[in-house]
Design a protein around this motif. Sequence first.
Motif, mmCIF file in Angstrom:
data_model
loop_
_atom_site.group_PDB
_atom_site.id
_atom_site.type_symbol
_atom_site.label_atom_id
_atom_site.label_comp_id
_atom_site.label_asym_id
_atom_site.label_seq_id
_atom_site.Cartn_x
_atom_site.Cartn_y
_atom_site.Cartn_z
ATOM 1 N N ARG A 1 0.833 -1.212 0.000
ATOM 2 C CA ARG A 1 0.000 0.000 0.000
ATOM 3 C C ARG A 1 0.858 1.249 0.000
ATOM 4 N NH1 ARG A 1 -1.887 3.426 3.838
ATOM 5 N NH2 ARG A 1 -1.002 2.200 5.546
ATOM 6 N N HIS A 2 1.921 1.269 0.814
ATOM 7 C CA HIS A 2 2.784 2.442 0.862
ATOM 8 C C HIS A 2 3.578 2.611 -0.422
ATOM 9 C CE1 HIS A 2 2.129 3.873 4.915
ATOM 10 N NE2 HIS A 2 2.250 2.654 5.393
ATOM 11 N N ARG A 3 4.005 1.514 -1.027
ATOM 12 C CA ARG A 3 4.832 1.603 -2.230
ATOM 13 C C ARG A 3 4.051 2.133 -3.419
ATOM 14 N NH1 ARG A 3 9.722 -1.184 -2.332
ATOM 15 N NH2 ARG A 3 9.516 -1.525 -4.557
ATOM 16 N N VAL A 4 2.766 1.781 -3.516
ATOM 17 C CA VAL A 4 2.002 2.185 -4.695
ATOM 18 C C VAL A 4 1.299 3.524 -4.497
ATOM 19 C CG1 VAL A 4 1.642 -0.210 -5.382
ATOM 20 C CG2 VAL A 4 -0.108 0.941 -4.018
ATOM 21 N N SER A 5 1.269 4.045 -3.275
ATOM 22 C CA SER A 5 0.598 5.328 -3.059
ATOM 23 C C SER A 5 1.380 6.457 -3.714
ATOM 24 C CB SER A 5 0.441 5.602 -1.560
ATOM 25 O OG SER A 5 1.705 5.753 -0.951
ATOM 26 N N GLU A 6 0.663 7.417 -4.228
ATOM 27 C CA GLU A 6 1.281 8.565 -4.893
ATOM 28 C C GLU A 6 1.245 9.768 -3.961
ATOM 29 O OE1 GLU A 6 2.276 6.566 -8.337
ATOM 30 O OE2 GLU A 6 2.781 8.593 -7.732
ATOM 31 N N SER A 7 2.255 10.624 -4.053
ATOM 32 C CA SER A 7 2.321 11.811 -3.196
ATOM 33 C C SER A 7 1.471 12.925 -3.799
ATOM 34 C CB SER A 7 3.777 12.267 -3.063
ATOM 35 O OG SER A 7 4.561 11.268 -2.478
ATOM 36 N N CYS B 1 -0.908 14.548 -2.239
ATOM 37 C CA CYS B 1 -1.292 15.571 -1.271
ATOM 38 C C CYS B 1 -0.210 15.637 -0.212
ATOM 39 C CB CYS B 1 -2.642 15.240 -0.633
ATOM 40 S SG CYS B 1 -2.607 13.742 0.377
ATOM 41 N N GLY B 2 -0.252 16.682 0.601
ATOM 42 C CA GLY B 2 0.778 16.851 1.614
ATOM 43 C C GLY B 2 0.848 15.698 2.587
ATOM 44 N N LEU B 3 -0.304 15.172 3.014
ATOM 45 C CA LEU B 3 -0.321 14.085 3.980
ATOM 46 C C LEU B 3 0.345 12.838 3.410
ATOM 47 C CD1 LEU B 3 -1.173 12.960 6.703
ATOM 48 C CD2 LEU B 3 -3.391 12.372 5.697
ATOM 49 N N CYS B 4 0.021 12.514 2.142
ATOM 50 C CA CYS B 4 0.628 11.332 1.525
ATOM 51 C C CYS B 4 2.132 11.498 1.420
ATOM 52 C CB CYS B 4 0.043 11.098 0.137
ATOM 53 S SG CYS B 4 -1.695 10.605 0.160
ATOM 54 N N GLY B 5 2.567 12.713 1.082
ATOM 55 C CA GLY B 5 4.003 12.947 0.971
ATOM 56 C C GLY B 5 4.717 12.740 2.292
ATOM 57 N N ILE B 6 4.146 13.253 3.385
ATOM 58 C CA ILE B 6 4.733 13.065 4.711
ATOM 59 C C ILE B 6 4.783 11.583 5.053
ATOM 60 C CG2 ILE B 6 4.352 13.463 7.176
ATOM 61 C CD1 ILE B 6 3.204 16.209 6.392
ATOM 62 N N GLU B 7 3.706 10.859 4.750
ATOM 63 C CA GLU B 7 3.645 9.433 5.044
ATOM 64 C C GLU B 7 4.739 8.681 4.284
ATOM 65 O OE1 GLU B 7 0.091 6.163 5.446
ATOM 66 O OE2 GLU B 7 0.119 7.434 3.673
ATOM 67 N N ASN B 8 4.938 9.033 3.024
ATOM 68 C CA ASN B 8 5.952 8.352 2.236
ATOM 69 C C ASN B 8 7.349 8.656 2.745
ATOM 70 O OD1 ASN B 8 4.043 7.202 0.614
ATOM 71 N ND2 ASN B 8 4.236 8.691 -1.046
ATOM 72 N N GLU C 1 8.153 9.302 5.837
ATOM 73 C CA GLU C 1 8.326 8.539 7.065
ATOM 74 C C GLU C 1 8.638 7.075 6.770
ATOM 75 O OE1 GLU C 1 4.698 9.316 9.106
ATOM 76 O OE2 GLU C 1 5.434 11.172 10.021
ATOM 77 N N GLN C 2 8.007 6.540 5.722
ATOM 78 C CA GLN C 2 8.290 5.165 5.335
ATOM 79 C C GLN C 2 9.709 5.024 4.798
ATOM 80 O OE1 GLN C 2 6.475 2.080 5.231
ATOM 81 N NE2 GLN C 2 5.392 3.165 6.853
ATOM 82 N N ALA C 3 10.184 6.064 4.077
ATOM 83 C CA ALA C 3 11.526 5.999 3.494
ATOM 84 C C ALA C 3 12.611 6.034 4.554
ATOM 85 C CB ALA C 3 11.721 7.153 2.511
ATOM 86 N N SER D 1 26.027 4.571 0.411
ATOM 87 C CA SER D 1 24.775 5.330 0.397
ATOM 88 C C SER D 1 23.908 4.928 1.586
ATOM 89 C CB SER D 1 24.009 5.061 -0.907
ATOM 90 O OG SER D 1 23.652 3.693 -0.989
ATOM 91 N N PHE D 2 22.878 5.713 1.871
ATOM 92 C CA PHE D 2 22.073 5.443 3.061
ATOM 93 C C PHE D 2 21.335 4.110 2.947
ATOM 94 C CE2 PHE D 2 18.292 6.869 0.823
ATOM 95 C CZ PHE D 2 17.233 6.293 1.521
ATOM 96 N N GLU D 3 20.951 3.707 1.704
ATOM 97 C CA GLU D 3 20.262 2.425 1.564
ATOM 98 C C GLU D 3 21.164 1.260 1.959
ATOM 99 O OE1 GLU D 3 19.092 4.700 -2.307
ATOM 100 O OE2 GLU D 3 20.826 4.558 -0.970
ATOM 101 N N LEU D 4 22.445 1.366 1.647
ATOM 102 C CA LEU D 4 23.375 0.294 1.993
ATOM 103 C C LEU D 4 23.632 0.265 3.492
ATOM 104 C CD1 LEU D 4 25.836 0.623 -1.020
ATOM 105 C CD2 LEU D 4 23.961 -1.001 -0.706
#
Length: 258
Positions: free
Chosen positions: A102-108, A110-117, A119-121, A210-213
Amino acid sequence: MSDATTDATFTRISASGDMVEQPRAVAIEAPVAIEVNGLGYAVLMATPDDLVDLAYGFVLAERLVDHAGQVVEVDMHPVATGTMLRVTLTPECHSRVADRVRHRVSESSCGLCGIENLEQALRPLPPVIARSRAEATGIFRAAAALRDHQPLGRATGAAHAAALCAADGAIRLVREDVGRHNAFDKLIGAMARGTTGWDGGFALLSSRCSFELVEKAALAGCPLLATLSAATSLALERAAAVGLPLRTLVRADAMLAS
């Protein structure tokens, strides 16, 4: 020709202007689609070998499982354009998979979705408890020997390597891929499948830090991460926050410690 390479012919142009046709091995980069518990999850561009290792390392890095025992099976299915990996996890993991999808397929949008994404990152990471016994001499030794353990890299000049190293610098296990993230996932997956621990050693990567590693290292309980290239700012921040020692820009006679 292996599953990891194909052949191509190039025109070699010298500084003097001479041109000669030259055959050369080329690293294969192909789509690898990952389906988890019947849900489409990701498509990676990867080298199509050690893919079961990749699947294990990927679901661990994505926090879909806590340990390899929660992976029931990995089925590989060649398709016209690449490979499909169907990963089956134990039932208690399904809600976690559905939430992450659900988080991976959500698009940013709106502001709330962007903040949520966001936080997930940048989800919190577990502290690194294990400690490496490696001294500088061991890290220099491993870096000097790494190329000898990179058959794909030597043949093509286009692959990253991730190595499990003993504290004295002896290289115990290596995985390669055109992608630095994939190479590390393959190494972590191979370790998980073989119940191989860090045993006071460290990870050595041919890439930048990098931060992912850093996150993959922390989630895998890696006690020290060494890379041949430099670290990014976020990698330094994330590593410091969880107590992961870094050795970056490793050269024959010097490295940076943080």
